[in-house]
Structure formats: structure tokens, C-alpha cells
Design a protein around this motif. Structure first.
Motif, PDB file in Angstrom:
ATOM      1  N   LYS A 113       0.850  -1.202   0.000  1.00 21.88           N
ATOM      2  CA  LYS A 113       0.000   0.000   0.000  1.00 21.88           C
ATOM      3  C   LYS A 113       0.875   1.237   0.000  1.00 21.88           C
ATOM      4  CE  LYS A 113      -3.814  -1.658   2.768  1.00 21.88           C
ATOM      5  NZ  LYS A 113      -4.650  -1.493   3.886  1.00 21.88           N
ATOM      6  N   PRO A 114       0.422   2.316  -0.623  1.00 23.45           N
ATOM      7  CA  PRO A 114       1.200   3.561  -0.511  1.00 23.45           C
ATOM      8  C   PRO A 114       1.245   4.026   0.945  1.00 23.45           C
ATOM      9  CG  PRO A 114      -0.838   3.923  -1.745  1.00 23.45           C
ATOM     10  CD  PRO A 114      -0.792   2.463  -1.411  1.00 23.45           C
ATOM     11  N   VAL A 115       2.361   4.613   1.334  1.00 23.70           N
ATOM     12  CA  VAL A 115       2.507   5.088   2.721  1.00 23.70           C
ATOM     13  C   VAL A 115       2.241   6.593   2.739  1.00 23.70           C
ATOM     14  CG1 VAL A 115       4.132   5.359   4.638  1.00 23.70           C
ATOM     15  CG2 VAL A 115       4.239   3.313   3.216  1.00 23.70           C
ATOM     16  N   ASN A 116       1.380   7.034   3.645  1.00 22.32           N
ATOM     17  CA  ASN A 116       1.180   8.484   3.828  1.00 22.32           C
ATOM     18  C   ASN A 116       2.270   8.995   4.747  1.00 22.32           C
ATOM     19  OD1 ASN A 116      -1.356   8.258   2.543  1.00 22.32           O
ATOM     20  ND2 ASN A 116      -2.286   7.645   4.498  1.00 22.32           N
ATOM     21  N   VAL A 117       3.089   9.904   4.258  1.00 19.08           N
ATOM     22  CA  VAL A 117       4.161  10.440   5.102  1.00 19.08           C
ATOM     23  C   VAL A 117       4.137  11.956   5.094  1.00 19.08           C
ATOM     24  CG1 VAL A 117       6.631  10.402   5.613  1.00 19.08           C
ATOM     25  CG2 VAL A 117       5.660   8.617   4.211  1.00 19.08           C
ATOM     26  N   ALA A 118       4.246  12.546   6.269  1.00 18.94           N
ATOM     27  CA  ALA A 118       4.463  13.982   6.382  1.00 18.94           C
ATOM     28  C   ALA A 118       5.873  14.169   6.901  1.00 18.94           C
ATOM     29  CB  ALA A 118       3.452  14.584   7.351  1.00 18.94           C
ATOM     30  N   GLU A 119       6.726  14.811   6.120  1.00 20.28           N
ATOM     31  CA  GLU A 119       8.088  15.048   6.595  1.00 20.28           C
ATOM     32  C   GLU A 119       8.076  16.342   7.385  1.00 20.28           C
ATOM     33  OE1 GLU A 119      11.234  14.408   3.842  1.00 20.28           O
ATOM     34  OE2 GLU A 119      12.684  15.430   5.127  1.00 20.28           O
ATOM     35  N   ALA A 120       8.128  16.243   8.685  1.00 13.94           N
ATOM     36  CA  ALA A 120       8.009  17.423   9.541  1.00 13.94           C
ATOM     37  C   ALA A 120       8.607  17.139  10.904  1.00 13.94           C
ATOM     38  CB  ALA A 120       6.541  17.802   9.694  1.00 13.94           C
ATOM     39  N   ASP A 121       8.895  18.223  11.591  1.00 19.76           N
ATOM     40  CA  ASP A 121       9.434  18.141  12.951  1.00 19.76           C
ATOM     41  C   ASP A 121       8.266  18.203  13.929  1.00 19.76           C
ATOM     42  OD1 ASP A 121      10.697  18.979  15.514  1.00 19.76           O
ATOM     43  OD2 ASP A 121      12.482  19.099  14.244  1.00 19.76           O
ATOM     44  N   VAL A 122       8.312  17.366  14.927  1.00 15.44           N
ATOM     45  CA  VAL A 122       7.210  17.307  15.896  1.00 15.44           C
ATOM     46  C   VAL A 122       7.108  18.617  16.697  1.00 15.44           C
ATOM     47  CG1 VAL A 122       8.489  16.238  17.810  1.00 15.44           C
ATOM     48  CG2 VAL A 122       6.093  15.664  17.467  1.00 15.44           C
ATOM     49  N   ARG A 123       8.139  19.432  16.642  1.00 10.57           N
ATOM     50  CA  ARG A 123       8.100  20.732  17.336  1.00 10.57           C
ATOM     51  C   ARG A 123       7.458  21.822  16.485  1.00 10.57           C
ATOM     52  NH1 ARG A 123      14.382  20.708  18.352  1.00 10.57           N
ATOM     53  NH2 ARG A 123      14.138  19.763  16.291  1.00 10.57           N
ATOM     54  N   ASP A 124       7.147  21.508  15.221  1.00 15.69           N
ATOM     55  CA  ASP A 124       6.624  22.516  14.295  1.00 15.69           C
ATOM     56  C   ASP A 124       5.092  22.564  14.399  1.00 15.69           C
ATOM     57  OD1 ASP A 124       5.678  23.874  12.092  1.00 15.69           O
ATOM     58  OD2 ASP A 124       6.927  22.820  10.631  1.00 15.69           O
ATOM     59  N   ALA A 125       4.594  23.527  15.201  1.00 15.72           N
ATOM     60  CA  ALA A 125       3.157  23.586  15.504  1.00 15.72           C
ATOM     61  C   ALA A 125       2.331  23.885  14.252  1.00 15.72           C
ATOM     62  CB  ALA A 125       2.897  24.650  16.560  1.00 15.72           C
ATOM     63  N   THR A 126       2.882  24.685  13.357  1.00 17.06           N
ATOM     64  CA  THR A 126       2.102  25.075  12.179  1.00 17.06           C
ATOM     65  C   THR A 126       1.853  23.862  11.285  1.00 17.06           C
ATOM     66  OG1 THR A 126       3.248  27.167  12.337  1.00 17.06           O
ATOM     67  CG2 THR A 126       2.029  26.769  10.292  1.00 17.06           C
ATOM     68  N   THR A 127       2.929  23.129  10.992  1.00 19.81           N
ATOM     69  CA  THR A 127       2.761  21.959  10.116  1.00 19.81           C
ATOM     70  C   THR A 127       1.888  20.903  10.783  1.00 19.81           C
ATOM     71  OG1 THR A 127       4.935  22.417   9.239  1.00 19.81           O
ATOM     72  CG2 THR A 127       4.057  20.241   8.769  1.00 19.81           C
ATOM     73  N   LEU A 128       2.115  20.720  12.072  1.00 18.38           N
ATOM     74  CA  LEU A 128       1.327  19.725  12.806  1.00 18.38           C
ATOM     75  C   LEU A 128      -0.163  20.109  12.803  1.00 18.38           C
ATOM     76  CD1 LEU A 128       2.673  17.302  14.135  1.00 18.38           C
ATOM     77  CD2 LEU A 128       2.632  18.508  16.310  1.00 18.38           C
ATOM     78  N   GLY A 129      -0.424  21.398  13.028  1.00 23.00           N
ATOM     79  CA  GLY A 129      -1.805  21.902  13.022  1.00 23.00           C
ATOM     80  C   GLY A 129      -2.445  21.665  11.654  1.00 23.00           C
ATOM     81  N   GLY A 130      -1.674  21.929  10.592  1.00 21.83           N
ATOM     82  CA  GLY A 130      -2.167  21.727   9.221  1.00 21.83           C
ATOM     83  C   GLY A 130      -2.536  20.270   8.991  1.00 21.83           C
ATOM     84  N   LEU A 131      -1.695  19.385   9.500  1.00 22.08           N
ATOM     85  CA  LEU A 131      -1.928  17.947   9.331  1.00 22.08           C
ATOM     86  C   LEU A 131      -3.219  17.517  10.049  1.00 22.08           C
ATOM     87  CD1 LEU A 131      -0.194  15.738   7.956  1.00 22.08           C
ATOM     88  CD2 LEU A 131       0.766  15.229  10.201  1.00 22.08           C
ATOM     89  N   PHE A 132      -3.437  18.083  11.241  1.00 22.15           N
ATOM     90  CA  PHE A 132      -4.652  17.740  11.992  1.00 22.15           C
ATOM     91  C   PHE A 132      -5.907  18.372  11.372  1.00 22.15           C
ATOM     92  CE2 PHE A 132      -4.032  15.132  15.778  1.00 22.15           C
ATOM     93  CZ  PHE A 132      -2.653  15.038  15.832  1.00 22.15           C
ATOM     94  N   SER A 133      -5.734  19.469  10.608  1.00 18.64           N
ATOM     95  CA  SER A 133      -6.937  20.000   9.923  1.00 18.64           C
ATOM     96  C   SER A 133      -7.235  19.178   8.678  1.00 18.64           C
ATOM     97  CB  SER A 133      -6.791  21.454   9.466  1.00 18.64           C
ATOM     98  OG  SER A 133      -5.840  22.129  10.162  1.00 18.64           O
ATOM     99  N   GLU A 134      -6.170  18.675   8.055  1.00 22.98           N
ATOM    100  CA  GLU A 134      -6.350  17.898   6.827  1.00 22.98           C
ATOM    101  C   GLU A 134      -6.967  16.522   7.120  1.00 22.98           C
ATOM    102  OE1 GLU A 134      -3.114  16.294   3.669  1.00 22.98           O
ATOM    103  OE2 GLU A 134      -2.541  18.042   4.846  1.00 22.98           O
ATOM    104  N   HIS A 135      -6.548  15.912   8.232  1.00 19.36           N
ATOM    105  CA  HIS A 135      -7.005  14.554   8.561  1.00 19.36           C
ATOM    106  C   HIS A 135      -7.694  14.545   9.917  1.00 19.36           C
ATOM    107  CE1 HIS A 135      -4.406  13.019   5.383  1.00 19.36           C
ATOM    108  NE2 HIS A 135      -3.404  13.716   5.903  1.00 19.36           N
TER     109      HIS A 135
END
Ligand code: NAD
Ligand code: WQD
Length: 341
Positions: free
Chosen positions: A52-74
Motif C-alpha cells: 500500500k502507498p505510505v502516507n508520510v508527512a516530513e516534519a518536525d514534531v516541534r513545528d506547531a504550524t505543520t502539525l496543526g495543518g496535518l490535523f486540519s487535513e485529517h
């Protein structure tokens, strides 16, 4: 629809094995990793392994903006949080980096989860929280003893999660204290892939058996143990991965918070591991006794019955299986791929 799990540090050693176990259990999974201690090729190998294709977000766990974006997307149903720095001696040299990634990273993640209304988390803790324990096998009730900044980050992480759960009962938290993870996946496509000279015993032995390192230095043979060398509770990484699936299922079901050791309850000395690895690899493993390593603990063995009571978790794989899978991984085509920065 399948529940969607965010796996931070999912490209790493334990995370990648847990990824496979979660996919096999029917979950949808997204990996978040900054690849600071993982090879990007693990993603293709996970795809080949699961089909299966793997869903990957390349990001730092300290990066609130990217993390927030990921939680709005999914809409994540839960998080399994592996992302951390884990080298004990490095933590003594760079404690602030360890506090930053392991503690600030956790707080950042919890804030984003809270804002998104996702309040179920499995946290990677460690037997290191026990320091030098008074009791062996060591029960979960043993007190916290920080031996180094890395150990402190795991104690702090547990305390933050404990206080959070006490303050707000919408949180469901699983804290898993791993003993000594070892071995590789039965497919031999993923395994432990240290970038530099390994700090841990089994990957070091593997490189000696493969002829990449000359000899194993055995750190002390004058401990109060049957053969004088350090005793540890080695747990197969596939058993450990299954422990995470059970923890998650409990949190997603009606079980509340839990805190358990994940170990076998069996101790093996350094010399026993060397002997088992010799049998598995059929190679010579030259070793030499040297001074004790600073900060080492004589014996770590889990009292393992609480995980069985609470999660129905029992280990299935032996030390011989850990050594055999480690060796198959080391001599296979994937363990020597060029690391990427
Ligand atoms: P690992 O280094 O292989 O995996 C950690 C992953 O997290 C790596 O893929 C790394 O790239 C990623 N990562 C690190 N910092 C990050 C950041 N700031 N943002 C995003 N990703 C980041 O380690 P592992 O052995 O798989 O350990 C996983 C977890 O288990 C860690 O929390 C570790 O402390 C804990 N643990 C490990 C052991 C062990 O002996 N391996 C024992 C007890 C607990
Ligand atoms: C095992 C035994 C060594 C290497 C560390 C962290 C702990 C946890 C797991 C994350 C000991 C001996 C080792 C070598 C040796 N990580 N040894 N020669 O020390 O139990 O735990 O990793 O949470 O926090 O401290 O594991 O594999 O380093 O050592 O003789 O070259 O092997 O002395 O007795 P340890 P390890």
C-alpha cells in the motif's frame, strides 16, 4: 471506516515495525517523521511490505504550524508518539536538544491534539525511568530515578501525561515502558539501522559478526550477576509492535489510561547474547572485557504480568529469534543503504 492513526517517528526502528503491525490490524496510518534518524528508503520498503502507498508527512514534531495543518487535513483518532532523540551519551553532551525534542515536542503535539479534539495517545517510555531499581524483576510501581538527561525526558513525559489525564478526563493515555528492543522484521526488509557506530549491544554484535567492527567490548564482568556481565530483558521488536496495537485498541475501546512495562520478564547477560548471536550467524564474535561503562545498570528485567492483565500482551519470540532476524536483516540487501540527511 478504518480508524486513522498518526505515527510520529514512524520511519524509525520501532515505529516502522509498528507501522506494519497497524496496517495488518486494519488501521489507516499516517507517518510524521523528520528523518533525522531514519533513512527515506524505509518508506519504499514499507510500501513493498504492505502493498500500500505510505502516507508520510516530513516534519518536525516541534513545528506547531505543520502539525496543526496535518490535523486540519485529517481526522486522527489517536496518536502513537515515537519521535524522540534516544542516545544516552549524546543526551549528556546536548541535554537542551533532548529537552527540546522529547519534552517540548511532546507538549507541542499535545496542544495540537487538544485543539483538534484528538485526545488518545500512546507514549514511548523506557525502563530507563527506573534508574538503578531496588527490585528485580521491576514492577511499574518502582520509583522514578533519572540517570541522565534522556531518562529525565521520559520521566518528565510520563509526568506531563499523568497530570494531563488527571486534570482532564477526556484524555486516554497509554504509557509503555520498553525494556531492550532487539531483532528485525520477519520479512527482513526493515530493522535497526544505526547511522554511526551502534551504542546498543545487539546492533554492535551484528556488525562484529558481519566483520564491519573488529570486536565487541564487554563493559564489565564484575557485576553481581550470574556471569558478571550486565543482564537485560531483550524484547523482540515485532512483539513490541504488537504491544502498541493492543495499547491502541484499548484506548480506542472503552479502556481508560494504562501504564505498563513491555518486556519478557526474562534476563540475559551480555555473554548469553553473544552466544545466541554466534549460533544465529554461525560467525565468530571476538569479544574483550573492558571497564564498566559509566552510568550502566547491572540488571534490568521487567515484571511483565501487568501488560498481560491490562492489555492481554504476552511476548512470543525468543532471544534466538531476535538474533536470527537481526542477522537476516544485516546480511540482507536493505540494511546497508546509504543514509540520507
Ligand atoms: P529511532 O531513532 O529509530 O526512531 C525515532 C524516530 O523519530 C526517527 O525516525 C527520527 O527520525 C524521528 N525523529 C526524531 N526527532 C524528531 C523530530 N524532532 N520530529 C520528527 N521526527 C523525529 O528510535 P527507536 O528506537 O525507534 O525509538 C522510538 C521511541 O522509543 C523513542 O521515543 C525512544 O526514546 C523510545 N525507546 C526506545 C528504546 C530503544 O532501545 N530503541 C527503548 C526504550 C524507549
Ligand atoms: C545492554 C548491555 C551494556 C554495548 C540503553 C539505554 C536505555 C534504552 C535502551 C532507550 C549492557 C552491554 C553494550 C557494548 C556491552 N534506550 N554492552 N558492550 O544500556 O540497557 O539501555 O538502550 O530508552 O535508555 O540506556 O542497552 O544495548 O546499550 O546495553 O557490553 O558495546 O550490553 O553494558 O549491560 P542499555 P545497551
Amino acid at each position: 471506516m478504518a480508524e486513522h492513526i498518526l505515527l510520529t517517528g514512524g520511519a524509525g526502528y520501532i515505529g516502522s515495525h509498528t507501522y506494519v503491525a497497524l496496517i495488518e490490524a486494519g488501521y489507516e496510518v499516517t507517518i510524521l517523521d523528520n528523518f533525522q534518524n531514519a533513512n527515506r528508503s524505509v518508506v519504499e520498503r514499507l510500501e513493498a511490505l504492505t502493498g500500500k502507498p505510505v502516507n508520510v508527512a516530513e516534519a518536525d514534531v516541534r513545528d506547531a504550524t505543520t502539525l496543526g495543518g496535518l490535523f486540519s487535513e485529517h481526522q486522527f483518532d489517536a496518536v502513537v508518539h515515537f519521535a524522540a532523540l534516544k542516545a544516552v551519551s549524546e543526551s549528556v553532551d546536548r541535554p537542551l536538544d533532548y529537552f527540546d525534542v522529547n519534552i517540548s515536542g511532546l507538549i507541542n503535539l499535545l496542544r495540537v491534539m487538544d485543539a483538534a479534539g484528538c485526545r488518545k495517545i500512546v507514549f514511548s517510555s523506557s525502563a530507563t525511568v527506573y534508574g538503578v531499581p531496588d527490585e528485580t524483576p521491576t514492577p511499574e510501581t518502582a520509583e522514578f530515578r533519572a540517570m541522565n538527561p534522556y531518562g529525565q525526558t521520559k520521566i518528565s513525559g510520563e509526568q506531563i501525561l499523568g497530570q494531563l489525564a488527571a486534570a482532564d478526563d477526556r484524555w486516554n493515555i497509554g504509557i509503555l515502558r520498553y525494556f531492550n528492543p532487539a531483532g528485525a522484521h520477519s520479512s527482513h526488509m526493515i530493522g535497526e539501522d544505526p547511522r554511526d557506530i551502534p551504542n546498543n549491544l545487539m546492533p554492535y554484535i551484528a556488525k562484529v559478526a558481519a566483520g564491519e567492527l573488529d570486536e565487541l567490548q564487554v563493559f564489565g564482568d564484575d557485576y553481581d550477576t550470574p556471569d558478571g556481565t550486565g543482564v537485560r530483558d531483550y524484547i523482540h521488536v515485532e512483539d513490541l509492535a504488537r504491544g502498541h496495537v493492543l495499547s491502541l485498541a484499548a484506548l480506542l475501546g472503552d479502556s481508560k489510561n494504562h501504564l505498563v512495562n513491555l518486556g519478557t520478564g526474562i534476563g540475559n547477560s551480555v555473554m548469553e547474547v553473544v552466544a545466541a548471536y554466534k549460533r544465529a550467524s554461525n560467525r565468530d564474535i571476538p569479544s574483550r572485557i573492558v571497564e564498566r561503562r559509566a552510568g550502566d545498570v547491572p540488571i534490568y528485567v521487567a515484571k511483565a504480568d501487568k501488560a498481560e492483565e491490562v492489555l492481554g500482551f504476552r511476548t512470543e519470540k525468543s532471544l534466538d529469534e531476535m538474533c536470527a532476524s537481526s542477522w537476516a536483516w544485516i546480511v540482507g540487501p536493505h540494511s546497508q543503504e546509504e543514509p540520507e540527511q
